[in-house]
Design an enzyme around this catalytic site. Sequence first.
Site: not given
Length: 633
Positions: A415, A585, A630
């Site tokens: 990411s 995330c 994510d």
Amino acid sequence: MGCVFSLPEDRRDAAERAPTSRETSFIEKMKKTGKNIIVFYGSQTGTAEEFASRLAKDAQRYGMKGMAADPEEYSMGELARLAEIQNSLAIFCMATYGEGDPTDNAQDFYDWLQENDDEDLSGLNYTVFALGNKTYEHYNAMGKYVDKRLEELGAKRIFDLGLGDDDGNLEEDFISWREQFWPAVCEHFGVEASGDDSSIRQYELKVHTDVNMNKVYTGEIGRLKSFEVQKPPFDSKNPFLAPVTVNRKLNKAGDRHLMHLELDITGSKIRYESGDHVAVFPTNDSELVNKLGQILGVDLDVVISLNNLDEESNKKHPFPCPTTYRTALTHYLDITNPPRTNVLYELAQYASDPKDQENMRKMASSSPEGKALYQSWVLDSCRNILAILEDMPSLKPPIDHLCELLPRLQARYYSIASSSKVHPNSIHICAVVVEYETKTGRVNKGVATTWLKNKLVNGHKSTVPMYIRKSQFRLPFKASNPVIMIGPGTGIAPFMGFIQERGWLKEQGKDVGETVMYFGCRHKNEDYIYQEELEEAEKNEVLTQLNVAFSRDQAQKVYVQNHLKKNKEHVWKLIHTDNAHIYVCGDARNMAKDVQTAFYEIAEELGGMTRTQATDYVKKLMTKGRYSQDVWS
């Protein structure tokens, strides 16, 4: 700690593609080559493609002929025409990626299935094997959809949908399914197994003695010399070599190595948005490669090609050729993950000790004893191919057959930890180096993180082959919407980009909503990464609230979800009244689930809902794009 499996990215090399005038009709191709089984794969990390190739190869044992096919390379509108081929069958090995999405190479096929309601597939015989992971919300969504949709369009399912779970043992799920699948196919078509269990080579070795070294691949992913003469656009088949300009350790103490890297993309025309992923192509540890050469007694610098014996195949070579064994083992082949059972099965013939031969074949069988042996001796012990060769001294495979069988080394995704509004020419990565001791006392190191850790700024070869993969993980379109970011550990990465971007929007004079961060780590004085940046953002009121959970700084463990619950009134007001967007995330297995449960509990408590209503409420936020994840496992 168990093995760390990397699930990176699937790709086709330009070098492995036939010229562009290639046949896009799989029907014509099947007729021309006498094939009656076609195995389509939707693959993001190479596994579905591997399974498809194994199934296509299996067909030979049953007197049939199969081919593996990438749906992106053919016109899928021809499925109805499969009826023109006698005893034809389409098998779909479909992986699910991201939040229940199709893999990149199956996106067009997915769109076609959704759009064509009047398609008549009544002449199509099919079966589906799905690849997914139970820790994710949308377990095997893509495989389930294809299975259901083909039936709706009139196709005939000749064997039940197989569900592979990568959180458990995907290989075992596949073997069990396949073992029941083939007898069902034989029964359906009235054919008998030829009982030919011998090893079938797919490629033949050509050793080049007088080759022009300018024609030899040295690690390029696509076009020959593409690393020397770089031409945009850059993508998975043509990565950009980005110089590393920063590589620093983030944590102050502790036994882990958390790192922050910056890649320079000046002049590349590469554009990215906060929330996107950067894919990098790592190389294997030279020590591992050298040890493989030694144990196999081979000169690794011989120039070779592996050429497909099926001249009609789109895949001319298993990796870019001609090249050397050293380059193949360094750049193109996965030598660190535990080998799958088909590799053991095919290599068994090269063990001179009958006991070793028997064990290798047993591990590839579907007998409970064989499965247990594979689980303990290979998976639980985290034995890679080198460890297997070391611990089975009688096993001496020819290196070319080994290279044919090993899967491709895949790209790794991170990411992006920066905003292009603030850093248009730089991409930031935040990662933790993977290193652990296995049950056999060996030290296994993560391929990509170890390689990144050793990238010295301005050093020799300090470039990283990379490209961008767009994601759905995006800041709200309206800057005035509040955001709640939850990202413990390296899960903070995309939020560093979000925080930079919200700061930039504020500087532009935009009305920026509340920006709330929930971060977590083990110890405040060890692994509180980006502490200075976060505290600075809080001081400048870019972060309106910063909550940090230090899980091990007190007797009872405290996590991000505990802080969410502690601030439940504020959290509920942001979500229910102020239209906040939620972002999560990091770890999928525990954290993402526990955080989701915390939101259920807050909705029950403050929204007066039942658990069912609370679950629906959160699911609705997801479908509206107000709850994004994510996550990885």
